[in-house]
Design a protein around this motif. Structure first.
Motif, PDB file in Angstrom:
ATOM      1  N   ARG A   1       0.818  -1.214   0.000  1.00  0.00           N
ATOM      2  CA  ARG A   1       0.000   0.000   0.000  1.00  0.00           C
ATOM      3  C   ARG A   1       0.854   1.267   0.000  1.00  0.00           C
ATOM      4  O   ARG A   1       0.544   2.235  -0.692  1.00  0.00           O
ATOM      5  CB  ARG A   1      -0.931   0.000   1.200  1.00  0.00           C
ATOM      6  N   ARG A   2       1.925   1.275   0.799  1.00  0.00           N
ATOM      7  CA  ARG A   2       2.809   2.457   0.838  1.00  0.00           C
ATOM      8  C   ARG A   2       3.457   2.716  -0.513  1.00  0.00           C
ATOM      9  O   ARG A   2       3.523   3.845  -0.982  1.00  0.00           O
ATOM     10  CB  ARG A   2       3.917   2.269   1.897  1.00  0.00           C
ATOM     11  N   ILE A   3       3.945   1.637  -1.142  1.00  0.00           N
ATOM     12  CA  ILE A   3       4.610   1.789  -2.438  1.00  0.00           C
ATOM     13  C   ILE A   3       3.615   2.230  -3.505  1.00  0.00           C
ATOM     14  O   ILE A   3       3.906   3.128  -4.304  1.00  0.00           O
ATOM     15  CB  ILE A   3       5.313   0.470  -2.847  1.00  0.00           C
ATOM     16  N   ALA A   4       2.426   1.631  -3.513  1.00  0.00           N
ATOM     17  CA  ALA A   4       1.407   2.006  -4.504  1.00  0.00           C
ATOM     18  C   ALA A   4       1.030   3.475  -4.333  1.00  0.00           C
ATOM     19  O   ALA A   4       0.891   4.210  -5.324  1.00  0.00           O
ATOM     20  CB  ALA A   4       0.179   1.109  -4.355  1.00  0.00           C
ATOM     21  N   TRP A   5       0.860   3.919  -3.089  1.00  0.00           N
ATOM     22  CA  TRP A   5       0.545   5.333  -2.846  1.00  0.00           C
ATOM     23  C   TRP A   5       1.655   6.237  -3.369  1.00  0.00           C
ATOM     24  O   TRP A   5       1.410   7.240  -4.020  1.00  0.00           O
ATOM     25  CB  TRP A   5       0.332   5.570  -1.354  1.00  0.00           C
ATOM     26  N   ARG A   6       2.905   5.846  -3.075  1.00  0.00           N
ATOM     27  CA  ARG A   6       4.045   6.676  -3.487  1.00  0.00           C
ATOM     28  C   ARG A   6       4.172   6.739  -5.013  1.00  0.00           C
ATOM     29  O   ARG A   6       4.448   7.804  -5.574  1.00  0.00           O
ATOM     30  CB  ARG A   6       5.330   6.123  -2.863  1.00  0.00           C
ATOM     31  N   LEU A   7       3.962   5.608  -5.674  1.00  0.00           N
ATOM     32  CA  LEU A   7       4.029   5.599  -7.133  1.00  0.00           C
ATOM     33  C   LEU A   7       2.957   6.519  -7.728  1.00  0.00           C
ATOM     34  O   LEU A   7       3.219   7.272  -8.669  1.00  0.00           O
ATOM     35  CB  LEU A   7       3.872   4.183  -7.670  1.00  0.00           C
ATOM     36  N   GLN A   8       1.773   6.473  -7.176  1.00  0.00           N
ATOM     37  CA  GLN A   8       0.695   7.339  -7.645  1.00  0.00           C
ATOM     38  C   GLN A   8       1.024   8.803  -7.365  1.00  0.00           C
ATOM     39  O   GLN A   8       0.802   9.673  -8.210  1.00  0.00           O
ATOM     40  CB  GLN A   8      -0.614   6.961  -6.966  1.00  0.00           C
ATOM     41  N   ALA A   9       1.567   9.082  -6.173  1.00  0.00           N
ATOM     42  CA  ALA A   9       1.920  10.464  -5.830  1.00  0.00           C
ATOM     43  C   ALA A   9       3.008  10.997  -6.747  1.00  0.00           C
ATOM     44  O   ALA A   9       2.968  12.165  -7.165  1.00  0.00           O
ATOM     45  CB  ALA A   9       2.378  10.535  -4.373  1.00  0.00           C
ATOM     46  N   LEU A  10       3.981  10.164  -7.093  1.00  0.00           N
ATOM     47  CA  LEU A  10       5.045  10.601  -8.004  1.00  0.00           C
ATOM     48  C   LEU A  10       4.502  10.847  -9.411  1.00  0.00           C
ATOM     49  O   LEU A  10       4.937  11.767 -10.096  1.00  0.00           O
ATOM     50  CB  LEU A  10       6.174   9.567  -8.036  1.00  0.00           C
ATOM     51  N   ALA A  11       3.540  10.028  -9.842  1.00  0.00           N
ATOM     52  CA  ALA A  11       3.001  10.162 -11.196  1.00  0.00           C
ATOM     53  C   ALA A  11       2.030  11.326 -11.325  1.00  0.00           C
ATOM     54  O   ALA A  11       2.033  12.029 -12.327  1.00  0.00           O
ATOM     55  CB  ALA A  11       2.310   8.866 -11.611  1.00  0.00           C
ATOM     56  N   GLU A  12       1.199  11.534 -10.311  1.00  0.00           N
ATOM     57  CA  GLU A  12       0.132  12.525 -10.427  1.00  0.00           C
ATOM     58  C   GLU A  12       0.338  13.750  -9.552  1.00  0.00           C
ATOM     59  O   GLU A  12      -0.477  14.666  -9.576  1.00  0.00           O
ATOM     60  CB  GLU A  12      -1.200  11.870 -10.089  1.00  0.00           C
ATOM     61  N   GLY A  13       1.372  13.746  -8.775  1.00  0.00           N
ATOM     62  CA  GLY A  13       1.619  14.882  -7.893  1.00  0.00           C
ATOM     63  C   GLY A  13       1.235  14.563  -6.459  1.00  0.00           C
ATOM     64  O   GLY A  13       0.304  13.812  -6.200  1.00  0.00           O
ATOM     65  N   ASP A  14       1.987  15.164  -5.553  1.00  0.00           N
ATOM     66  CA  ASP A  14       1.785  14.925  -4.119  1.00  0.00           C
ATOM     67  C   ASP A  14       0.687  15.845  -3.601  1.00  0.00           C
ATOM     68  O   ASP A  14      -0.026  16.493  -4.372  1.00  0.00           O
ATOM     69  CB  ASP A  14       3.115  15.174  -3.395  1.00  0.00           C
ATOM     70  N   LEU A  15       0.578  15.966  -2.314  1.00  0.00           N
ATOM     71  CA  LEU A  15      -0.402  16.862  -1.705  1.00  0.00           C
ATOM     72  C   LEU A  15      -0.113  18.305  -2.104  1.00  0.00           C
ATOM     73  O   LEU A  15       1.046  18.699  -2.243  1.00  0.00           O
ATOM     74  CB  LEU A  15      -0.334  16.770  -0.177  1.00  0.00           C
ATOM     75  N   SER A  16      -1.163  19.077  -2.237  1.00  0.00           N
ATOM     76  CA  SER A  16      -0.983  20.497  -2.537  1.00  0.00           C
ATOM     77  C   SER A  16      -0.445  21.196  -1.291  1.00  0.00           C
ATOM     78  O   SER A  16      -0.535  20.678  -0.178  1.00  0.00           O
ATOM     79  CB  SER A  16      -2.325  21.117  -2.942  1.00  0.00           C
ATOM     80  N   GLU A  17       0.116  22.378  -1.486  1.00  0.00           N
ATOM     81  CA  GLU A  17       0.635  23.145  -0.344  1.00  0.00           C
ATOM     82  C   GLU A  17      -0.481  23.458   0.646  1.00  0.00           C
ATOM     83  O   GLU A  17      -0.270  23.448   1.850  1.00  0.00           O
ATOM     84  CB  GLU A  17       1.315  24.427  -0.815  1.00  0.00           C
ATOM     85  N   ARG A  18      -1.668  23.738   0.124  1.00  0.00           N
ATOM     86  CA  ARG A  18      -2.811  24.041   0.999  1.00  0.00           C
ATOM     87  C   ARG A  18      -3.153  22.821   1.872  1.00  0.00           C
ATOM     88  O   ARG A  18      -3.365  22.948   3.064  1.00  0.00           O
ATOM     89  CB  ARG A  18      -4.008  24.446   0.143  1.00  0.00           C
ATOM     90  N   ALA A  19      -3.210  21.638   1.246  1.00  0.00           N
ATOM     91  CA  ALA A  19      -3.527  20.417   1.991  1.00  0.00           C
ATOM     92  C   ALA A  19      -2.425  20.094   2.998  1.00  0.00           C
ATOM     93  O   ALA A  19      -2.692  19.698   4.133  1.00  0.00           O
ATOM     94  CB  ALA A  19      -3.718  19.246   1.033  1.00  0.00           C
ATOM     95  N   ARG A  20      -1.160  20.277   2.587  1.00  0.00           N
ATOM     96  CA  ARG A  20      -0.039  20.015   3.498  1.00  0.00           C
ATOM     97  C   ARG A  20      -0.078  20.979   4.684  1.00  0.00           C
ATOM     98  O   ARG A  20       0.132  20.588   5.830  1.00  0.00           O
ATOM     99  CB  ARG A  20       1.279  20.146   2.741  1.00  0.00           C
ATOM    100  N   GLY A  21      -0.396  22.254   4.424  1.00  0.00           N
ATOM    101  CA  GLY A  21      -0.501  23.236   5.504  1.00  0.00           C
ATOM    102  C   GLY A  21      -1.622  22.897   6.462  1.00  0.00           C
ATOM    103  O   GLY A  21      -1.480  23.025   7.688  1.00  0.00           O
ATOM    104  N   ARG A  22      -2.764  22.451   5.919  1.00  0.00           N
ATOM    105  CA  ARG A  22      -3.896  22.071   6.774  1.00  0.00           C
ATOM    106  C   ARG A  22      -3.539  20.860   7.638  1.00  0.00           C
ATOM    107  O   ARG A  22      -3.902  20.801   8.813  1.00  0.00           O
ATOM    108  CB  ARG A  22      -5.122  21.772   5.903  1.00  0.00           C
TER     109      ARG A  22
END
Length: 176
Positions: A42-63
């Motif tokens: 699950r961790r690897i699948a999440w990371r692969l998706q985040a690398l392909a489509e982009g990670d959390l936005s700055e707004r989401a990370r700040g929240r």
């Protein structure tokens, strides 16, 4: 999601734990401490998706950081938390791993007896376990097994359960 990412995730479903650990090292650039296959997948699948489509936005990370700062993360009160009349109360820890003594067992020092195939078996109840024929046992069931060669409920074998105890008392009264 991109087809290449989907294909890679699908290939990870059938990967061994060693292969997942290697992929984790490749994707996160650090060693994993986990040996749980599903967690790594699950961790690897999440990371692969985040690398392909982009990670959390700055707004989401700040929240997320804001929520983390506001959360009370303490699960156990500090040692000096409890005070009575301004004086600190000493808190003692209980033994979490220690099991409560079974209320059906007699107090340590008690001798249990049972007649079995013409012989009398005497068992001494100890603070930790039982002693029978100069051997230490952890349970009454272990003693019953050693004597009879079959599995018994030790409490029932020695007449410490209500039904078994009443039946033995009635049989002994009938013999008298």
């Amino acid at each position: 999601m991109d087809n290449a990412v989907l294909m890679e995730v699908e290939s990870l479903r059938r990967a061994t734990l060693a292969a997942l650990s290697e992929k984790y090292r490749e994707v996160f650039r650090e060693e994993t401490r986990s040996r749980h296959r599903e967690h790594l997948f699950r961790r690897i699948a999440w990371r692969l998706q985040a690398l392909a489509e982009g990670d959390l936005s700055e707004r989401a990370r700040g929240r997320a950081h804001q929520i983390a700062r506001d959360a009370d993360l303490r699960k156990v009160a500090p040692r000096d938390f409890v005070t009575v009349s301004g004086e600190r109360v000493e808190i003692t820890r209980g033994h979490r791993n220690r099991r409560e003594r079974d209320s059906r067992l007699p107090l340590p020092g008690t001798m249990l007896s049972r007649k079995w195939k013409g012989r009398t078996i005497l068992v001494e109840v100890l603070a930790k376990g039982f002693q029978c024929e100069n051997r230490h046992y952890c349970s009454l069931s272990a003693i019953a097994m050693a004597i009879t060669g079959t599995r018994w409920n030790g409490l029932a074998f020695f007449g410490l359960t209500t039904a078994a105890g009443e039946a033995r008392k009635e049989r002994s009264r009938a013999k008298e």
